[in-house]
Design a protein around this motif. Sequence first.
Motif, PDB file in Angstrom:
ATOM      1  N   ASN A   1       0.832  -1.209   0.000  1.00  0.00           N
ATOM      2  CA  ASN A   1       0.000   0.000   0.000  1.00  0.00           C
ATOM      3  C   ASN A   1       0.861   1.251   0.000  1.00  0.00           C
ATOM      4  O   ASN A   1       0.576   2.230  -0.698  1.00  0.00           O
ATOM      5  CB  ASN A   1      -0.915   0.014   1.232  1.00  0.00           C
ATOM      6  CG  ASN A   1      -2.302  -0.493   0.921  1.00  0.00           C
ATOM      7  OD1 ASN A   1      -2.460  -1.440   0.159  1.00  0.00           O
ATOM      8  ND2 ASN A   1      -3.310   0.121   1.504  1.00  0.00           N
TER       9      ASN A   1
ATOM     10  N   VAL B   1       2.392   1.782  -3.561  1.00  0.00           N
ATOM     11  CA  VAL B   1       1.423   2.320  -4.532  1.00  0.00           C
ATOM     12  C   VAL B   1       1.089   3.766  -4.197  1.00  0.00           C
ATOM     13  O   VAL B   1       1.035   4.629  -5.082  1.00  0.00           O
ATOM     14  CB  VAL B   1       0.155   1.444  -4.548  1.00  0.00           C
ATOM     15  CG1 VAL B   1      -0.938   2.109  -5.389  1.00  0.00           C
ATOM     16  CG2 VAL B   1       0.464   0.055  -5.095  1.00  0.00           C
TER      17      VAL B   1
ATOM     18  N   TRP C   1      -7.357   7.887  -5.468  1.00  0.00           N
ATOM     19  CA  TRP C   1      -6.778   6.702  -4.850  1.00  0.00           C
ATOM     20  C   TRP C   1      -6.163   6.903  -3.470  1.00  0.00           C
ATOM     21  O   TRP C   1      -6.191   5.987  -2.639  1.00  0.00           O
ATOM     22  CB  TRP C   1      -5.705   6.103  -5.782  1.00  0.00           C
ATOM     23  CG  TRP C   1      -6.258   5.543  -7.041  1.00  0.00           C
ATOM     24  CD1 TRP C   1      -6.141   6.053  -8.299  1.00  0.00           C
ATOM     25  CD2 TRP C   1      -7.039   4.351  -7.174  1.00  0.00           C
ATOM     26  NE1 TRP C   1      -6.798   5.266  -9.211  1.00  0.00           N
ATOM     27  CE2 TRP C   1      -7.360   4.207  -8.550  1.00  0.00           C
ATOM     28  CE3 TRP C   1      -7.517   3.393  -6.274  1.00  0.00           C
ATOM     29  CZ2 TRP C   1      -8.113   3.146  -9.037  1.00  0.00           C
ATOM     30  CZ3 TRP C   1      -8.273   2.332  -6.754  1.00  0.00           C
ATOM     31  CH2 TRP C   1      -8.565   2.216  -8.111  1.00  0.00           C
TER      32      TRP C   1
ATOM     33  N   LEU D   1      -6.182   4.375   0.017  1.00  0.00           N
ATOM     34  CA  LEU D   1      -4.928   3.737   0.405  1.00  0.00           C
ATOM     35  C   LEU D   1      -4.514   4.163   1.808  1.00  0.00           C
ATOM     36  O   LEU D   1      -3.987   3.363   2.588  1.00  0.00           O
ATOM     37  CB  LEU D   1      -3.832   4.085  -0.601  1.00  0.00           C
ATOM     38  CG  LEU D   1      -3.987   3.466  -1.995  1.00  0.00           C
ATOM     39  CD1 LEU D   1      -3.077   4.158  -3.007  1.00  0.00           C
ATOM     40  CD2 LEU D   1      -3.695   1.964  -1.962  1.00  0.00           C
TER      41      LEU D   1
ATOM     42  N   THR E   1      -8.597   0.547   0.579  1.00  0.00           N
ATOM     43  CA  THR E   1      -8.104   0.141  -0.734  1.00  0.00           C
ATOM     44  C   THR E   1      -6.758  -0.541  -0.542  1.00  0.00           C
ATOM     45  O   THR E   1      -5.909  -0.050   0.201  1.00  0.00           O
ATOM     46  CB  THR E   1      -7.929   1.357  -1.659  1.00  0.00           C
ATOM     47  OG1 THR E   1      -9.209   1.985  -1.849  1.00  0.00           O
ATOM     48  CG2 THR E   1      -7.361   0.943  -3.014  1.00  0.00           C
TER      49      THR E   1
ATOM     50  N   GLY F   1      -3.286  -1.957  -2.329  1.00  0.00           N
ATOM     51  CA  GLY F   1      -2.475  -1.762  -3.518  1.00  0.00           C
ATOM     52  C   GLY F   1      -1.431  -2.850  -3.685  1.00  0.00           C
ATOM     53  O   GLY F   1      -1.058  -3.531  -2.728  1.00  0.00           O
TER      54      GLY F   1
ATOM     55  N   ALA G   1      -5.509  -7.338  -3.970  1.00  0.00           N
ATOM     56  CA  ALA G   1      -5.332  -5.916  -4.287  1.00  0.00           C
ATOM     57  C   ALA G   1      -6.489  -5.360  -5.110  1.00  0.00           C
ATOM     58  O   ALA G   1      -7.109  -6.059  -5.915  1.00  0.00           O
ATOM     59  CB  ALA G   1      -4.022  -5.711  -5.028  1.00  0.00           C
TER      60      ALA G   1
END
Length: 364
Positions: free
Chosen positions: A91, A94, A110, A114, A119, A121, A158
Amino acid sequence: MSILYDEEQQAIATESRRVLEARVNKDELLPLLEATGAYHQGFWATAKEQGWTALALPEAHGGLALGLVELGLIAHQAGRTLSGAPFLTSNFGVAKAVALYGSDAQQTRWLPGLASGETIGAIAFSDGADALPAHPGATLAGGRLSGTRGGVTGGLAADVAVVLAQENGAPALALVDLSGIERIPVQSFDNSRCIADLRFDGAPAELLIAGEAAYEAALHILALQAVVTAHEQTGGAEALMEIARDYAVTRKAFGQPIGAFQSIKHRIAELYGLVELARANCIHAAAREGQDDFITAAAAARLSATEAYDAAARDCVQIHGGIGVTWEIGLHLHMRRARSLAVEQGNLFFWEDVLVDRLAGEAA
């Protein structure tokens, strides 16, 4: 920065260790070895609850605006307790890629997810054993990504990935929503890493950065992840050293603790040296983020931490003797994790080459 933590950083380390030791245990981790695609939900829930996912990200997008040093402290404690999910590192990778190279719209879409951990990643750079291939197997054309990225850590769970691809024959970093992407589970001896091959067949993708700068950007992201992983490796090595020490002073043979024998106490002393060298390299690398020598420092941390964890995993089992290889005692969890982390973010050969190239360039 001094190779010492200040009071606030020490408090982060103490509290994260307390929380993880209370919430992660061997009995919950052992079943994950036989379950493809499963990870320790409790660890990830704790990471989100404690705000660790937001630690090193900008405040504007829900982060805490701390740095790699503080995230490394959390990773160190996660390594000690064998965190059963790889997402703290992926995470971060990303999120940093999006924060550094993404557009305002990409960051707005995004980064909050994150930062909250809602979310997940994944970083998809490697082709087999090649951590940063000069000619990636995936291609980006007209906003569509095609090809397969193999052995992606965290790929089974992911939501978004940053992929190293080719665009018009040049390197490019692409941001891909993984909804509907085919994922092929990869069985491994550490299944909690959720490794998968990702197959892209004209998947919609957004460009982050292209051209030769994309390769340097990928190396930078990989180095950031390598420093987090190095902290995790050092934490695991430290825990194994302490386990070996405690066993050596209680287990007796020929009427005395086995720690009284030179072959045992010298081995534990050597582990102490390896752990402290790795710890110092990790702190130095984390403190050099954003500086010209960051890649060099990251490579040194990665190499020393890998050596420390590998040696500790091997020697701790040997010090325990026959009981060390049993399922119940759980030392094999560290052995498996040491081998997994040794190849994630690039293997030793890759980082040795990076270090030599950087040092040669400085000497020139």
